[in-house]
Write an enzyme that holds these catalytic residues in place. Structure first.
Site, mmCIF file in Angstrom:
data_model
loop_
_atom_site.group_PDB
_atom_site.id
_atom_site.type_symbol
_atom_site.label_atom_id
_atom_site.label_comp_id
_atom_site.label_asym_id
_atom_site.label_seq_id
_atom_site.Cartn_x
_atom_site.Cartn_y
_atom_site.Cartn_z
ATOM 1 N N LYS A 172 4.229 1.164 -4.409
ATOM 2 C CA LYS A 172 5.304 0.540 -5.200
ATOM 3 C C LYS A 172 4.943 0.483 -6.676
ATOM 4 O O LYS A 172 5.743 0.825 -7.539
ATOM 5 C CB LYS A 172 5.563 -0.898 -4.706
ATOM 6 C CG LYS A 172 6.109 -1.023 -3.326
ATOM 7 C CD LYS A 172 6.428 -2.475 -2.994
ATOM 8 C CE LYS A 172 5.191 -3.350 -2.984
ATOM 9 N NZ LYS A 172 4.237 -2.986 -1.916
ATOM 10 N N THR A 173 3.716 0.026 -6.945
ATOM 11 C CA THR A 173 3.329 -0.158 -8.340
ATOM 12 C C THR A 173 3.267 1.177 -9.073
ATOM 13 O O THR A 173 3.739 1.284 -10.218
ATOM 14 C CB THR A 173 1.960 -0.870 -8.412
ATOM 15 O OG1 THR A 173 2.073 -2.140 -7.761
ATOM 16 C CG2 THR A 173 1.537 -1.092 -9.852
ATOM 17 N N SER A 174 2.704 2.197 -8.440
ATOM 18 C CA SER A 174 2.631 3.512 -9.086
ATOM 19 C C SER A 174 4.030 4.055 -9.360
ATOM 20 O O SER A 174 4.302 4.584 -10.447
ATOM 21 C CB SER A 174 1.853 4.493 -8.206
ATOM 22 O OG SER A 174 0.513 4.079 -8.069
ATOM 23 N N THR B 6 -7.602 0.455 -6.424
ATOM 24 C CA THR B 6 -6.865 -0.805 -6.404
ATOM 25 C C THR B 6 -7.224 -1.681 -5.203
ATOM 26 O O THR B 6 -7.482 -2.885 -5.377
ATOM 27 C CB THR B 6 -5.351 -0.534 -6.437
ATOM 28 O OG1 THR B 6 -5.046 0.164 -7.654
ATOM 29 C CG2 THR B 6 -4.572 -1.827 -6.399
ATOM 30 N N ASP C 290 4.249 -9.948 -7.898
ATOM 31 C CA ASP C 290 3.193 -10.039 -6.878
ATOM 32 C C ASP C 290 2.086 -10.958 -7.382
ATOM 33 O O ASP C 290 1.512 -10.700 -8.450
ATOM 34 C CB ASP C 290 2.628 -8.645 -6.604
ATOM 35 C CG ASP C 290 1.702 -8.620 -5.384
ATOM 36 O OD1 ASP C 290 1.257 -9.709 -4.964
ATOM 37 O OD2 ASP C 290 1.450 -7.524 -4.876
ATOM 38 N N GLY D 121 0.770 -1.228 0.000
ATOM 39 C CA GLY D 121 0.000 0.000 0.000
ATOM 40 C C GLY D 121 0.803 1.282 0.000
ATOM 41 O O GLY D 121 0.216 2.366 0.089
#
Length: 628
Positions: free
Chosen positions: A38-40, A535, A62, A35
């Site tokens: 990381k992905t952004s 998300t 992931d 949360g």
């Protein structure tokens, strides 16, 4: 290197992530607490590199990947790279553990079809149905991306968007673990089949390890929020990565609020919390090469246009929404959210969930959801509220990055807190197997068994058995379980189903009966925890669908840290609160019962006093919150 990209909306000079983008190595790993963004950050970095003319592959390790959602593109399945629409020279791959495991099993079992009796082939398939096979198969895919010359020739950079910290640290430790195990293996077999079944991958493990440790080609990027728990996990990751000789580390502090001259009490409290957390930076983070700070945006950066806008954020005094007007959101999502608040959404208080659990009698409560949505805090608050009613309670976790003790360091006497320690459980499991299955073996066979137990897979098996034993030993108690982030929780449930099938042929009792306990709605209550954001909501909805396929159903949903349930007037926070209304409505529609909504709290809810705020009557709630 390719020519300059032709796509529109290119950010010529990114204004954030400048240190990460200054001299990027070939391999970039983004890791951190669930949360934290990381992905952004990984997706924005990949776009910036591609826009600069680099050929880029972004890979999710992931099991609950949301890369496709962040890029606002269709589903990404299979092992072939898929081009990201609107970005020249950027492709995405999701490592699918289930698909990788199926391919691995077929590679092992295929040669025996038509050669061995059908029941013998079925037996081999059953042996390869556990979590060990899933982990090794996904690990092999990861190693291939690190060591395949064709990948290196095709892409200038490979950006890894990883699972939350605990499982990523295990993934990064596996090259050394498997290299050592295979180098000393004299039996020719492993828990996932013969050594030969590991194929060419085993020859690549040493190469992968060298690549991960080479600062000239690999950078570990620790992503965190300006929050104490996220910074503590980043510090732990920094330390453990250094012990693995992975020393090229950078830090991104994502989502820093600029309170400015606002008198809004929520904004001032949040900015104060952030400043206190950053002032207490752990010494383990002193070794990072750089620190990038990313401001909190009025809207989550979704879609290619949104990610590009995030790379060049507007100044604080710019009209809200102007730089992010082109954000597309998830496929099929509206581009703007109605300007309403979460107060319009039906909901209950968390104490109402506690009332229902207490009235049902002893049993299990599991908090599930995406990493970083507040599962641990909600689990601890429920456990404490049950204990405050004089009930016998156990609180435990399956998350290797757990911090239950930090959240509730002062439990009452009737609340027992435990943690499944992977190292201790591996030692315990090994000793148990040698004392039972190994007790009647001759010396040579016992040596082979001991060698097999040194496999890295043993840890996965040991943790699963510890989880099953914890539940079996807690009869007559209220057992609240804080689970690991979604993907790994699904793997745990798959293992429980596999052991239930083996139970028919004599598997040990706790493991064989675990799935029966989990699937009994009179005994087990599953709470899906989410933030009112795209998300976390979509991931929880996918988890709910996966649970349904396994014959499990959630009891209800819990929404944590809702800004819409506060009275904030700060422009950025108010904009984010207004966007929550759409997701609160989706949650209300998905939840079997009215969801519990917890407002964002000015003080971090830790310790018994802090956690009791989450289950207190309305009159005891802070003035800045308004529970649904």
């Amino acid at each position: 290197m390719t020519s300059a990209p032709e796509s529109t909306g290119t950010v010529a000079r990114p204004e954030i992530l400048t240190a990460v983008l200054a001299n990027p190595t070939r391999y970039l790993f983004f890791t951190g607490k669930g949360g934290v963004g990381k992905t952004s950050c990984a997706a924005a970095t990949a776009i910036a590199l591609a826009d600069a003319g680099r050929r880029v592959l972004i890979v999710s390790t992931d099991p609950a990947s949301n890369l496709a959602e962040v890029f606002a593109m269709g589903d990404v399945t299979g092992s072939a790279p898929v081009a990201v629409p609107g970005v020249v020279s950027l492709a995405v791959v999701n490592i699918d553990p289930a698909a990788a495991a199926a391919h691995y099993r077929e590679r092992v079992v295929g040669p025996y079809r038509g050669v061995l009796p059908a029941d013998a082939v079925a037996s081999i398939e059953e042996e390869l149905s556990g979590s060990c096979t899933v982990e090794v198969a996904a690990f092999n895919e990861f190693v291939t991306l690190l060591t395949d010359p064709a990948v290196a020739a095709t892409y200038d950079h490979v950006v890894f968007d990883t699972a939350p910290t605990g499982h990523t640290l295990r993934l990064l430790a596996l090259p050394a673990a498997w290299t050592g195990f295979l180098a000393t293996n004299t039996a020719g077999v492993t828990c996932v089949g013969p050594v030969s079944a590991l194929g060419q991958a085993q020859e690549s493990y040493a190469g992968a390890l060298a690549t991960l440790r080479d600062p000239a080609v690999t950078t570990m990027i620790l992503v965190t929020r300006p929050e104490a728990s996220a910074l503590a996990e980043a510090a732990r990751a920094a330390h453990e990565l250094r012990t693995l000789a992975m020393t090229q580390q950078r830090l991104i502090v994502n989502g820093v609020l600029a309170a400015g001259t606002s008198a809004d009490v929520v904004a001032l409290a949040r900015a104060g919390r952030e400043a206190d957390a950053l002032a207490a930076l752990a010494p383990e983070l002193a070794h990072v090469l750089s620190v990038d700070t990313v401001p909190l945006l009025a809207r989550a950066p979704l879609g290619v246009a949104g990610l590009r806008a995030a790379l060049a954020p507007a100044p604080p005094d710019a009209p809200l929404g102007a730089p992010l007007a082109a954000v597309t959101g998830a496929p099929g999502a509206a581009t703007t959210a109605p300007a309403t608040t979460g107060r319009d959404v039906p909901g209950v208080a968390l104490r109402d969930v506690v009332d229902a659990v207490a009235a049902a009698g002893p049993g299990l409560v599991l908090t599930m959801g995406k990493g970083g949505v507040g599962k641990t805090t909600v689990a601890a608050a429920i456990a404490l509220a049950l204990a405050d009613r004089g009930l016998p309670v156990s609180l435990t976790t399956t998350d290797p990055a757990a911090h239950v003790d930090d959240v509730l360091p002062d439990p009452p006497a009737n609340l027992t807190i435990t943690r499944i320690d992977p190292v201790a459980e591996t030692a315990r499991h090994t000793a148990h197997v040698l004392a039972t299955a190994g007790s009647h073996l001759d010396a040579a066979a016992r040596d082979l068994l001991a060698e097999d137990l040194r496999s890295p897979c043993t840890e996965e098996v040991a943790v699963f058995h510890a989880f099953a034993r914890t539940i079996a030993d807690a009869a007559g108690r209220y057992v609240v379980i804080d689970t690991a982030p979604t993907g790994h929780t699904l793997l745990l449930l798959q293992s429980s189903a596999a052991f239930a099938r083996q139970g028919q042929s004599g598997a040990d009792a706790p493991a064989a009966t675990l799935f029966g306990s989990l699937s009994d709605p009179e005994h087990t209550r599953i709470l899906l925890v989410a933030l009112a954001e795209a998300t976390p909501v979509h991931e929880a909805q996918a988890l709910q669908a996966d649970l349904a396929r396994a014959g499990l159903a959630p009891f209800t949903w819990v929404v944590d840290s809702s800004l819409a349930a506060t009275a904030t007037t700060h422009p950025v926070l108010r904009a984010r609160a207004d966007q929550e209304s759409r997701w609160l409505a989706e949650i209300a529609a998905s939840s079997p019962r009215p969801p519990a909504v917890i407002g964002w709290l000015p003080e971090v809810p830790t310790g018994a006093a802090g956690l009791r705020q989450l289950t207190a009557p309305p009159t005891a709630a802070p003035a800045t919150t308004a529970r649904g």
